[in-house]
Write a protein that holds these residues in place. Structure first.
Motif, PDB file in Angstrom:
ATOM      1  N   THR A   1      47.459 -49.590 -35.335  1.00 14.89           N
ATOM      2  CA  THR A   1      47.162 -49.722 -33.901  1.00 14.89           C
ATOM      3  C   THR A   1      45.868 -48.998 -33.568  1.00 14.89           C
ATOM      4  N   ASN A   2      45.692 -47.816 -34.137  1.00 14.09           N
ATOM      5  CA  ASN A   2      44.438 -47.088 -33.924  1.00 14.09           C
ATOM      6  C   ASN A   2      43.262 -47.864 -34.501  1.00 14.09           C
ATOM      7  N   ILE A   3      43.442 -48.458 -35.686  1.00 19.87           N
ATOM      8  CA  ILE A   3      42.381 -49.274 -36.282  1.00 19.87           C
ATOM      9  C   ILE A   3      42.052 -50.461 -35.378  1.00 19.87           C
ATOM     10  N   MET A   4      43.070 -51.091 -34.842  1.00 20.65           N
ATOM     11  CA  MET A   4      42.860 -52.270 -33.998  1.00 20.65           C
ATOM     12  C   MET A   4      42.103 -51.936 -32.721  1.00 20.65           C
ATOM     13  N   LEU A   5      42.235 -50.722 -32.240  1.00 22.24           N
ATOM     14  CA  LEU A   5      41.485 -50.312 -31.045  1.00 22.24           C
ATOM     15  C   LEU A   5      39.983 -50.244 -31.340  1.00 22.24           C
TER      16      LEU A   5
ATOM     17  N   ASN B   1      31.867 -53.019 -38.846  1.00 20.43           N
ATOM     18  CA  ASN B   1      32.146 -53.884 -37.701  1.00 20.43           C
ATOM     19  C   ASN B   1      32.399 -55.327 -38.134  1.00 20.43           C
ATOM     20  N   ASP B   2      32.058 -55.650 -39.391  1.00 19.24           N
ATOM     21  CA  ASP B   2      32.210 -57.022 -39.880  1.00 19.24           C
ATOM     22  C   ASP B   2      33.451 -57.198 -40.745  1.00 19.24           C
ATOM     23  N   SER B   3      33.992 -56.094 -41.252  1.00 21.35           N
ATOM     24  CA  SER B   3      35.119 -56.178 -42.178  1.00 21.35           C
ATOM     25  C   SER B   3      36.280 -55.304 -41.705  1.00 21.35           C
ATOM     26  N   PRO B   4      37.403 -55.906 -41.322  1.00 18.62           N
ATOM     27  CA  PRO B   4      38.553 -55.087 -40.907  1.00 18.62           C
ATOM     28  C   PRO B   4      39.082 -54.226 -42.053  1.00 18.62           C
ATOM     29  N   VAL B   5      39.017 -54.736 -43.284  1.00 17.77           N
ATOM     30  CA  VAL B   5      39.512 -53.950 -44.422  1.00 17.77           C
ATOM     31  C   VAL B   5      38.600 -52.753 -44.669  1.00 17.77           C
ATOM     32  N   GLY B   6      37.290 -52.973 -44.611  1.00 16.12           N
ATOM     33  CA  GLY B   6      36.361 -51.858 -44.769  1.00 16.12           C
ATOM     34  C   GLY B   6      36.553 -50.818 -43.682  1.00 16.12           C
TER      35      GLY B   6
ATOM     36  N   TYR C   1      37.781 -46.920 -44.340  1.00 16.20           N
ATOM     37  CA  TYR C   1      36.884 -45.849 -43.892  1.00 16.20           C
ATOM     38  C   TYR C   1      37.603 -44.876 -42.960  1.00 16.20           C
ATOM     39  N   ILE C   2      38.393 -45.423 -42.042  1.00 16.66           N
ATOM     40  CA  ILE C   2      39.079 -44.577 -41.055  1.00 16.66           C
ATOM     41  C   ILE C   2      40.354 -43.962 -41.626  1.00 16.66           C
ATOM     42  N   LEU C   3      41.168 -44.769 -42.320  1.00 18.66           N
ATOM     43  CA  LEU C   3      42.452 -44.255 -42.782  1.00 18.66           C
ATOM     44  C   LEU C   3      42.303 -43.166 -43.837  1.00 18.66           C
ATOM     45  N   GLU C   4      41.200 -43.184 -44.580  1.00 18.40           N
ATOM     46  CA  GLU C   4      40.962 -42.105 -45.539  1.00 18.40           C
ATOM     47  C   GLU C   4      40.922 -40.756 -44.829  1.00 18.40           C
TER      48      GLU C   4
END
Length: 456
Positions: free
Chosen positions: A357-361, A316-321, A325-328
């Protein structure tokens, strides 16, 4: 003598049928309150349905870009590809695109192309999109269809399949069936308010979504889902079978399955045990395609079933993390062979705009922690701990078996849980995120199932 034998036989069958028949049990339709604090003692809950619009701001985008700029990565091992998780060399490309080319404002406009709404149910603000057909053949009514996402997806997974369902003729499909589509966000995901109480599980979600359909004026409707959506839709069919006209799944969670015991003999007596040649291709060699696959892909699940808030603090603190985590999952769950590629094969099936876009949600709503808690609430007590694990589903069901799903389920296995299985089809390609990856294939399978159901 023959009469006596006949009478004894009939009596024995009657006793067996009464004692051991597969009873069509349902889940109790209870009630709940998941909002903050105590449920108000008096007054009816506001049942109004309010239009909602996705928005962003300069501050939100600036904060994101600053965090992306400050990223600190660890170099990957040589020739590690995606075998150790997300390859940080490829992650640099994703970050660069996210920071310099990805247009969140444009994606917000795309998100708003379908009508969004919110309504309060059991103390929670429930978000959903509701898409009606642009036109209907004369004298016809649209069939209501609710589609439910899972983790780490969102309602956005359904944006490409919606035209096939609401305007099939424009997509080259028959307009024998035209749907109006409702896609809610599971509470705790994107724009649906997260529960403030412990215990919010798939059954509570199913009850809330059933109330949503009633509030929209639908007494009878179809439901479709994969991942958590498959369980939520299954629970809806177990709660209110008279209201669910048909259930379509592209995944199923079957905890009570004695058929799995036949696997050791499946290669020797496939037909006798109900296996097709395609089942054997997808299940064997068993050690690699089932055992190793489950072990390799289930680490996240153990974390989220036990201590979701801990890893959630970092994500929740790192957009790259969060993205890594999700894109893998969008790599290996789309095709396990993608782990052998330097870029995880992500852009073979998806665009970076869609993935981000999914990550941004998740990022803009700060919902990764509440989405992960869903695992603890549903699986934290272990398999077979819930009544819905132990009872079957007696709503007419269709199943689409995508070949790259995490675990292949043969028709005989699915039928143990869904005895009214009307259609079971092997799909030619595709994996876990079926609606996102292969919208036309999934839409066509839904049409086949609904055709069978309507002709009953």
């Amino acid at each position: 003598m023959w009469l006596e034998i006949l009478l004894v036989g009939v009596l024995s069958f009657a006793i067996y049928w009464l004692l051991f028949r597969d009873k069509e049990e349902t889940l109790p339709l209870e009630d709940g309150w998941w909002g903050p604090g105590a449920q108000p003692a008096a007054g009816k809950e506001d049942e109004s349905i309010r239009p909602f619009k996705v928005e962003t701001s300069d501050e939100e985008i600036k904060d994101l870009h600053e965090r992306l700029q400050r990223v600190r990565l660890t170099p990957p091992l040589e020739d590690s590809r995606f075998h150790y998780g997300f390859n940080s060399d490829y992650l640099k490309k994703v970050i660069s695109y996210w920071k310099d080319e990805f247009d969140w404002r444009k994606q917000v406009e795309i998100l708003n192309k379908y009508p969004h709404f919110k309504t309060k149910i059991e103390g929670l603000d429930i978000h959903f999109i509701h898409v009606k057909p642009p036109h209907l053949p004369a004298g016809r009514k649209a069939k209501p269809l609710m589609m439910v996402h899972g983790w780490p997806g969102s309602f956005y997974e359904f944006y490409k399949i919606i035209p096939y369902l609401t305007d099939p003729k424009s997509q080259g499909l028959s307009d024998e069936h035209v749907f109006e589509v409702i896609c809610p966000s599971i509470p705790g995901y994107s724009f649906s308010q997260a529960s403030s109480k412990k215990g919010f599980n798939s059954v509570a979600t199913a009850r809330i979504f059933y109330k949503l359909m009633l509030r929209l004026g639908f007494q009878e409707f179809y439901v479709q889902g994969g991942d958590w959506g498959a369980l939520v839709c299954t629970n809806m069919a177990q709660l209110v079978p008279s209201h669910v006209r048909g259930l379509h799944l592209n995944m199923a969670l079957i905890a009570k399955n004695s058929r799995i015991l036949t696997l050791p003999l499946a290669r020797y007596f496939p037909g006798l045990l109900g296996y097709k040649a395609r089942d054997l291709e997808l299940l064997f060699p068993f050690k690699e395609k089932v055992f190793y696959s489950i072990m390799r892909e289930s680490g996240y699940m153990h974390i989220q079933c036990t201590k979701p808030d801990t890893v959630g603090c970092a994500l929740n603190d790192s957009p790259v993390g969060l993205a890594a985590y999700i894109l893998e999952k969008f790599s290996t769950w789309t095709n396990s062979e993608f782990q052998n590629l330097e870029d995880g094969g992500l852009e073979r099936k998806y665009s970076l705009d869609d993935l981000l876009t999914n990550i941004m949600l998740y990022w803009t709503t700060g919902s990764i922690v509440s989405s992960q808690r869903y695992y603890k609430e549903n699986l934290g007590q272990g398999l077979m701990a819930n009544k819905h694990d132990r009872i079957n589903v007696y709503v007419p069901t269709g199943f689409a078996a995508f070949p790259c799903e995490l675990l292949h389920l043969p028709e005989s296995w699915v039928r143990t849980k869904y005895p009214k299985l009307l259609s079971y089809n092997f799909m030619p390609r595709g994996g876990h995120f079926a609606a996102f990856e292969e919208p036309e294939l999934l839409a066509r399978d839904i049409y086949k199932f609904v055709t069978l159901r309507e002709r009953q």
